[in-house]
Design a protein around this motif. Structure first.
Motif: not given
Length: 298
Positions: A11-22
């Motif tokens: 939904s944000y165009g893959g602009d930020v890389l995240f790590r799943i915390e939970a």
């Protein structure tokens, strides 16, 4: 998908890389991999990233990190040489340096490691503590009398809530994920040392309530423009404070524009540096440039 996986949001165009915390039901709690952002998203909105180093976003971040680190190293070298040259006299014993000591509290273990590596590279004496944002005020109260730092960094993850009260806009602390926790910690630090030059306080993360942090007593805070700040931006400010001579004020335009996020990401007030020279040089160094970090979880 599971905790620890690297993902982006469609939904944000893959602009930020995240790590799943939970993972909770059909949603995931996310922490930014390069930016100090805390977010949540439906699992169906996420895609796993198997080679983050190949993404355009990560490549740009690495380039900016290298450029900023190199610029700070050059500024630091120039400043040290000119300061020592002004103080030294022919035939006198050589001076030694006493940079300001940093106490760094971080709500992200990965960022804590990266921060300590950068402190070590820049020869800044630093103590790092990994602690959940909700426990930072408690840890500041406990650690300040023990460490007696010149500079304290209070950071982790933050973000503006999607479902905040529209009438209050950006000015209610209740509209942020962790700004209230950071404000509480800053107040404890300022109660410990009321002088803005006696203890330099650097606080905040992505989109944090900049005005509230300054009002609580921070010298530098994020984020004036409520933007994402880079994970190392608070560290760059701390390094600059550590190596600015105590007779000089920190060059605000230089240190703020020198961060990766710039003026919309970090702001602050006029503050004296904490760098000093000593004479004569000790025969042995009493402590390493950067102390090992500790892992504390709520």
């Amino acid at each position: 998908m599971k905790p620890g996986d690297l993902v982006v949001r469609h939904s944000y165009g893959g602009d930020v890389l995240f790590r799943i915390e939970a993972v909770r039901n059909a949603s995931a709690i996310l922490r930014g991999a390069d930016y100090r952002l805390l977010a949540d998203a439906p699992m169906k909105d996420l895609s796993i990233v198997t080679h983050p180093e190949l993404t355009d976003a990560s490549k740009q971040v690495r380039i900016k990190e290298a450029q900023t680190t190199d610029r700070i190293q050059q500024q630091q070298l120039h400043q040290q040489m000119s300061w020592i040259d002004r103080q030294s006299q022919p035939g006198q014993p050589s001076y030694f340096e006493v940079p300001g000591v940093v106490l760094h509290l971080d709500g992200d273990a990965n960022y804590m490691k990266k921060s300590m590596q950068l402190y070590s590279t820049m020869r800044v004496p630093a103590h790092g503590i990994y602690v959940h944002e909700s426990r930072m005020a408690e840890m500041v109260h406990r650690l300040l009398p023990q460490v007696k730092p010149d500079i304290i960094v209070i950071t982790g993850h933050d973000g503006v809530l999607k479902h905040r009260n529209p009438q209050s806009g950006y000015y209610s602390l209740g509209g942020y994920k962790n700004s209230q926790n950071f404000v509480n910690a800053v107040q404890v630090a300022r109660d410990y040392e009321k002088s803005m030059d006696g203890l330099i306080v650097i606080a905040g993360a992505c989109q944090s309530h900049y005005e509230a942090l300054l009002h609580a007593g921070a010298n530098f805070a994020s984020s004036p423009g409520r933007i994402l700040i880079h994970a190392l931006d608070p560290v760059y400010v701390a390094i600059k404070a550590s190596y600015t001579p105590f007779k000089d004020t920190i060059n605000l335009p230089e240190v703020i524009s020198g961060t990766i996020s710039g003026m919309d990401g970090v702001g602050g007030i006029e503050t004296r540096g904490r760098y000093r020279l000593g004479l004569p040089r000790p025969k042995a160094q009493s402590q390493p440039a950067a102390m090992p970090y500790s892992s504390i979880q709520a």
